[in-house]
Design a protein around this motif. Structure first.
Motif, PDB file in Angstrom:
ATOM      1  N   THR A  64      -8.323   5.416   5.493  1.00 29.74           N
ATOM      2  CA  THR A  64      -7.072   5.394   4.748  1.00 29.74           C
ATOM      3  C   THR A  64      -6.793   3.967   4.286  1.00 29.74           C
ATOM      4  O   THR A  64      -6.890   3.025   5.061  1.00 29.74           O
ATOM      5  CB  THR A  64      -5.915   5.905   5.625  1.00 29.74           C
ATOM      6  OG1 THR A  64      -6.169   7.272   5.976  1.00 29.74           O
ATOM      7  CG2 THR A  64      -4.596   5.805   4.896  1.00 29.74           C
ATOM      8  N   VAL A  66      -4.054   1.379   2.338  1.00 32.98           N
ATOM      9  CA  VAL A  66      -2.678   1.137   1.899  1.00 32.98           C
ATOM     10  C   VAL A  66      -2.635  -0.252   1.267  1.00 32.98           C
ATOM     11  O   VAL A  66      -2.610  -1.260   1.981  1.00 32.98           O
ATOM     12  CB  VAL A  66      -1.682   1.231   3.073  1.00 32.98           C
ATOM     13  CG1 VAL A  66      -0.250   1.053   2.569  1.00 32.98           C
ATOM     14  CG2 VAL A  66      -1.832   2.543   3.825  1.00 32.98           C
ATOM     15  N   ARG A 111       5.073   2.523  -0.536  1.00 35.51           N
ATOM     16  CA  ARG A 111       3.654   2.319  -0.238  1.00 35.51           C
ATOM     17  C   ARG A 111       2.826   3.429  -0.887  1.00 35.51           C
ATOM     18  O   ARG A 111       3.211   4.600  -0.861  1.00 35.51           O
ATOM     19  CB  ARG A 111       3.410   2.340   1.281  1.00 35.51           C
ATOM     20  CG  ARG A 111       4.155   1.247   2.046  1.00 35.51           C
ATOM     21  CD  ARG A 111       3.582  -0.121   1.782  1.00 35.51           C
ATOM     22  NE  ARG A 111       4.284  -1.157   2.523  1.00 35.51           N
ATOM     23  CZ  ARG A 111       5.294  -1.874   2.044  1.00 35.51           C
ATOM     24  NH1 ARG A 111       5.730  -1.654   0.810  1.00 35.51           N
ATOM     25  NH2 ARG A 111       5.882  -2.792   2.766  1.00 35.51           N
ATOM     26  N   VAL A 113      -0.485   5.399  -0.306  1.00 38.93           N
ATOM     27  CA  VAL A 113      -1.416   5.685   0.793  1.00 38.93           C
ATOM     28  C   VAL A 113      -2.561   6.519   0.247  1.00 38.93           C
ATOM     29  O   VAL A 113      -2.350   7.634  -0.246  1.00 38.93           O
ATOM     30  CB  VAL A 113      -0.709   6.429   1.941  1.00 38.93           C
ATOM     31  CG1 VAL A 113      -1.706   6.749   3.058  1.00 38.93           C
ATOM     32  CG2 VAL A 113       0.455   5.601   2.484  1.00 38.93           C
ATOM     33  N   LEU A 127       5.399   4.300   7.181  1.00 39.22           N
ATOM     34  CA  LEU A 127       4.811   5.301   6.282  1.00 39.22           C
ATOM     35  C   LEU A 127       5.481   6.665   6.432  1.00 39.22           C
ATOM     36  O   LEU A 127       4.825   7.695   6.627  1.00 39.22           O
ATOM     37  CB  LEU A 127       3.299   5.414   6.522  1.00 39.22           C
ATOM     38  CG  LEU A 127       2.491   4.120   6.343  1.00 39.22           C
ATOM     39  CD1 LEU A 127       1.023   4.363   6.596  1.00 39.22           C
ATOM     40  CD2 LEU A 127       2.718   3.525   4.967  1.00 39.22           C
TER      41      LEU A 127
END
Length: 205
Positions: A64, A66, A111, A113, A127
């Motif tokens: 993942t 960000v 954010r 993601v 998040l």
């Protein structure tokens, strides 16, 4: 890893397909009922059954990503607003300053993601979910497989990111976001997950 040698003889018992082993005629459980994965290879008149019972099959997943926040656009806007106010051009200074302030706040909280299968907009360092999209409805999460195209304006000093997806509606839904994230990180992960853009590059070979 265990190996069991069984003969090629097979019996049909109703819907259950069973193998009789060469060790006293014992019946092995059919794979569809055992919940185990079997790899079977032919060796002459025998079969080698490789039991994977109790093992986890690993699948390839991408990390993942960000992208970090970037405050350059809000700072530039606030600087322009300050310059306009200094020269007593208050009419344009007010909206430019408000936009700069809004983007500054958004840069601290919004954010992007990028997980293994989709881009999702989340809120804050924890998040948290961003809820429904206020303009087009639905969750702020879009699978890469539904992306039709995406662009950066302008790649050298990115201001806006645009993408079009068919998840929200079949004919395609367009989204625009100010780039209040690290432009290189955002660009690199977009290329990796969504493929090359039409005009921003890199070009498809």
């Amino acid at each position: 890893m265990s190996y069991v040698f069984v003969s090629g003889r097979r019996e049909e018992i109703g819907k259950l397909s069973a193998f009789r082993t060469s060790f006293g005629g014992q019946v092995l459980c059919n794979p569809s009922f055992c919940g185990t994965q079997l790899a079977i290879n032919n060796h002459g008149n025998r079969l080698v059954v490789n039991s994977l019972l109790g093992r986890r099959v690993k699948t390839r997943t991408r990390e993942t990503v960000v992208p970090e926040p970037d405050y350059r656009i809000p700072i530039v806007l606030l600087g322009v607003a300050g310059g306009l106010a200094y020269t007593e051009n208050l009419v344009p200074a007010v909206p430019v300053g408000l936009l700069g302030l809004l983007l500054l706040v958004q840069a601290t909280r919004v954010r992007f993601v990028f997980d293994d299968e989709a881009l999702e907009v989340r809120i804050g360092d924890q998040l948290e979910e961003s809820g429904e999209n206020a303009f087009v409805g639905g969750k702020n999460r879009w699978k890469y497989s539904t992306f039709v195209n995406w662009e950066f304006w302008w790649p050298n000093f990115p201001i806006l990111v645009y993408f079009k997806e068919t998840q929200t509606k079949p004919e395609g839904q367009i989204h625009f976001f100010p780039i209040i994230f690290n432009g290189k990180q955002l660009y690199d992960v977009m290329v990796e997950r969504a493929g090359p853009s039409k005009t921003s590059g890199p070009k498809e070979s």
